[in-house]
Design a protein around this motif. Structure first.
Motif, mmCIF file in Angstrom:
data_model
loop_
_atom_site.group_PDB
_atom_site.id
_atom_site.type_symbol
_atom_site.label_atom_id
_atom_site.label_comp_id
_atom_site.label_asym_id
_atom_site.label_seq_id
_atom_site.Cartn_x
_atom_site.Cartn_y
_atom_site.Cartn_z
ATOM 1 N N VAL A 1 -19.501 24.150 -14.439
ATOM 2 C CA VAL A 1 -19.068 22.758 -14.509
ATOM 3 C C VAL A 1 -19.483 22.097 -15.820
ATOM 4 N N ALA A 2 -20.725 22.298 -16.219
ATOM 5 C CA ALA A 2 -21.233 21.638 -17.429
ATOM 6 C C ALA A 2 -20.421 22.036 -18.659
ATOM 7 N N THR A 3 -20.071 23.303 -18.776
ATOM 8 C CA THR A 3 -19.316 23.781 -19.926
ATOM 9 C C THR A 3 -17.850 23.376 -19.848
ATOM 10 N N ALA A 4 -17.239 23.559 -18.691
ATOM 11 C CA ALA A 4 -15.799 23.329 -18.554
ATOM 12 C C ALA A 4 -15.422 21.850 -18.580
ATOM 13 N N PHE A 5 -16.231 21.008 -17.927
ATOM 14 C CA PHE A 5 -15.851 19.607 -17.776
ATOM 15 C C PHE A 5 -16.862 18.622 -18.358
ATOM 16 N N GLU B 1 -4.843 28.359 -10.713
ATOM 17 C CA GLU B 1 -5.664 27.688 -9.706
ATOM 18 C C GLU B 1 -7.110 27.641 -10.199
ATOM 19 N N THR B 2 -7.722 26.453 -10.144
ATOM 20 C CA THR B 2 -9.112 26.284 -10.529
ATOM 21 C C THR B 2 -9.916 25.985 -9.273
ATOM 22 N N LEU B 3 -10.952 26.784 -9.019
ATOM 23 C CA LEU B 3 -11.799 26.618 -7.838
ATOM 24 C C LEU B 3 -13.203 26.258 -8.296
ATOM 25 N N ILE B 4 -13.735 25.162 -7.781
ATOM 26 C CA ILE B 4 -15.064 24.698 -8.152
ATOM 27 C C ILE B 4 -15.917 24.669 -6.897
ATOM 28 N N GLY C 1 -21.667 24.897 -8.535
ATOM 29 C CA GLY C 1 -21.575 24.683 -9.976
ATOM 30 C C GLY C 1 -20.711 25.706 -10.695
ATOM 31 N N ASP C 2 -20.334 26.801 -10.004
ATOM 32 C CA ASP C 2 -19.494 27.821 -10.619
ATOM 33 C C ASP C 2 -18.025 27.428 -10.521
#
Length: 130
Positions: free
Chosen positions: A12-16, A56-59, A79-80
């Protein structure tokens, strides 16, 4: 011949550029015009093999889950992020003694309603955020 990757893993921290809290993630996705669905997979739940016509993005926002993307096992926890390419065959199962909580996101279409994501009858329990 090089096999094209059918998925990528991020955090999450890197992507968003935000924290792993649900509200921060939803806000970051909304800014990028994603359609977002929140789901909870019960302990022992299995999502059968399926595909999508779009990425598809799964968080993972709680619990643990394992995906099988094109026969490759991918364990995920809070967080992945797993991004599955359009057309990739995938399935999922919860791991551990707690339900897995996920945000499932698809790139937006000008803010219009989400297309049918083919999650079957349980889709009625899910809801669109934003």
């Amino acid at each position: 011949m090089t096999k094209k990757s059918t998925y990528r893993i991020d955090d999450v921290a890197t992507a968003f550029q935000c924290g792993p809290e649900r509200e921060e993630i939803i806000s970051a996705l909304a800014e990028r015009d994603y359609r977002v669905f929140e789901v909870e997979q019960p302990v022992g739940a299995l999502v059968p093999y399926h595909t999508h016509d779009e990425e598809e993005t799964l968080i993972v926002i709680g619990g643990r889950i394992q995906f099988n993307v094109e026969e490759e096992l991918i364990p995920l926890e809070k967080g992945d992020i797993l991004v599955i390419n359009a057309g990739a065959i995938h399935a999922a199962a919860t791991v551990g003694k707690k339900p897995a909580k996920l945000l499932i996101a698809f790139e937006g279409e000008g803010g219009g309603p989400a297309r049918d994501t083919d999650y079957g009858e349980e889709e009625e329990e899910d809801f669109e955020i934003g």
